[in-house]
Design an enzyme around this catalytic site. Structure first.
Site, mmCIF file in Angstrom:
data_model
loop_
_atom_site.group_PDB
_atom_site.id
_atom_site.type_symbol
_atom_site.label_atom_id
_atom_site.label_comp_id
_atom_site.label_asym_id
_atom_site.label_seq_id
_atom_site.Cartn_x
_atom_site.Cartn_y
_atom_site.Cartn_z
ATOM 1 N N GLY A 47 -3.970 3.310 0.481
ATOM 2 C CA GLY A 47 -4.426 2.830 1.779
ATOM 3 C C GLY A 47 -3.316 2.664 2.796
ATOM 4 N N GLN A 48 -2.173 3.316 2.571
ATOM 5 C CA GLN A 48 -1.064 3.190 3.518
ATOM 6 C C GLN A 48 -1.389 3.928 4.809
ATOM 7 O OE1 GLN A 48 2.732 4.545 1.981
ATOM 8 N NE2 GLN A 48 3.867 3.773 3.762
ATOM 9 N N ASN B 236 0.854 -1.185 0.000
ATOM 10 C CA ASN B 236 0.000 0.000 0.000
ATOM 11 C C ASN B 236 0.892 1.238 0.000
ATOM 12 O OD1 ASN B 236 -2.332 -1.623 0.205
ATOM 13 N ND2 ASN B 236 -2.157 -1.701 2.441
ATOM 14 N N HIS C 175 6.697 -1.232 3.876
ATOM 15 C CA HIS C 175 6.468 -2.630 4.270
ATOM 16 C C HIS C 175 5.739 -3.383 3.180
ATOM 17 C CE1 HIS C 175 3.148 -0.099 5.717
ATOM 18 N NE2 HIS C 175 2.335 -1.127 5.492
ATOM 19 N N LEU C 176 6.070 -4.660 3.059
ATOM 20 C CA LEU C 176 5.316 -5.591 2.229
ATOM 21 C C LEU C 176 4.381 -6.357 3.135
ATOM 22 C CD1 LEU C 176 8.082 -7.451 0.116
ATOM 23 C CD2 LEU C 176 7.084 -5.213 -0.317
HETATM 24 P P1 AMP Z 1 -0.681 -0.251 5.776
HETATM 25 O O1 AMP Z 1 -2.138 0.084 5.964
HETATM 26 O O2 AMP Z 1 -0.350 -0.886 4.463
HETATM 27 O O3 AMP Z 1 0.188 0.934 6.104
HETATM 28 O O4 AMP Z 1 -0.380 -1.399 6.816
HETATM 29 C C1 AMP Z 1 -0.039 -1.171 8.152
HETATM 30 C C2 AMP Z 1 -0.218 -2.475 8.852
HETATM 31 O O5 AMP Z 1 0.459 -2.413 10.075
HETATM 32 C C3 AMP Z 1 -1.677 -2.831 9.162
HETATM 33 O O6 AMP Z 1 -2.013 -4.072 8.538
HETATM 34 C C4 AMP Z 1 -1.709 -2.917 10.690
HETATM 35 O O7 AMP Z 1 -2.543 -3.934 11.167
HETATM 36 C C5 AMP Z 1 -0.240 -3.182 10.999
HETATM 37 N N1 AMP Z 1 0.207 -2.760 12.328
HETATM 38 C C6 AMP Z 1 -0.041 -1.575 12.932
HETATM 39 N N2 AMP Z 1 0.590 -1.531 14.126
HETATM 40 C C7 AMP Z 1 1.234 -2.719 14.263
HETATM 41 C C8 AMP Z 1 2.050 -3.280 15.288
HETATM 42 N N3 AMP Z 1 2.346 -2.612 16.424
HETATM 43 N N4 AMP Z 1 2.532 -4.535 15.106
HETATM 44 C C9 AMP Z 1 2.243 -5.210 13.986
HETATM 45 N N5 AMP Z 1 1.486 -4.729 12.974
HETATM 46 C C10 AMP Z 1 0.979 -3.503 13.120
#
Ligand code: AMP
Ligand code: ZN
Length: 112
Positions: free
Chosen positions: A91-92, A85, A98-99
């Site tokens: 939707g980031q 994302n 991150h992948l």
């Molecule tokens: P994005 O929406 O692509 O930026 O993805 C961010 C992701 O990070 C989401 O799927 C969240 O569930 C995940 N996330 C947020 N905080 C944490 C955390 N502390 N540990 C692991 N995953 C997390």
């Protein structure tokens, strides 16, 4: 980067369930899984998004790392999805590159 959630995961300041670590990359379980297997792969150095990434070698290593990880966690044969994302329309929500590695169920298309 100060205040960045995934920099804190990378440094150990915030706990995560780490499943693989090598060569400046880290994989850990997503806290809100969207599939039976939902792992995140990050570089330990701060890069805000794919749009901001300039190191194509690193990007290639992230994909190879995710490919190996998929095999190691047993989802490679049935298949999986890798998602990156990027910025608002993508939707980031966490601005550290991150992948998402998603598997363990059949994915739908088109994505939402
Ligand atoms: P994005 O929406 O692509 O930026 O993805 C961010 C992701 O990070 C989401 O799927 C969240 O569930 C995940 N996330 C947020 N905080 C944490 C955390 N502390 N540990 C692991 N995953 C997390
Ligand atoms: Zn960061």
């Amino acid at each position: 980067m100060t205040g960045c959630l995934f920099c804190k995961v990378a440094s150990g300041e915030i706990a995560a369930t780490v499943v693989k670590r090598a060569d400046g990359l880290l994989a850990f379980q997503d806290i809100n899984p969207q599939a039976p297997t939902h792992l995140l792969v990050i570089p330990t150095v701060h890069i805000a998004s794919l749009k901001d990434a300039t190191d194509d070698t690193l990007l290639g290593r992230m994909l190879g790392f995710a490919r190996d990880l998929a095999r190691e966690v047993g989802i490679a044969e049935r298949g999986y999805r890798i998602v990156v994302n990027t910025n608002a329309d993508g939707g980031q929500t966490v601005f550290h590159l991150h992948l998402h590695l998603l598997g363990g169920r059949a994915m739908r298309w088109p994505p939402g």
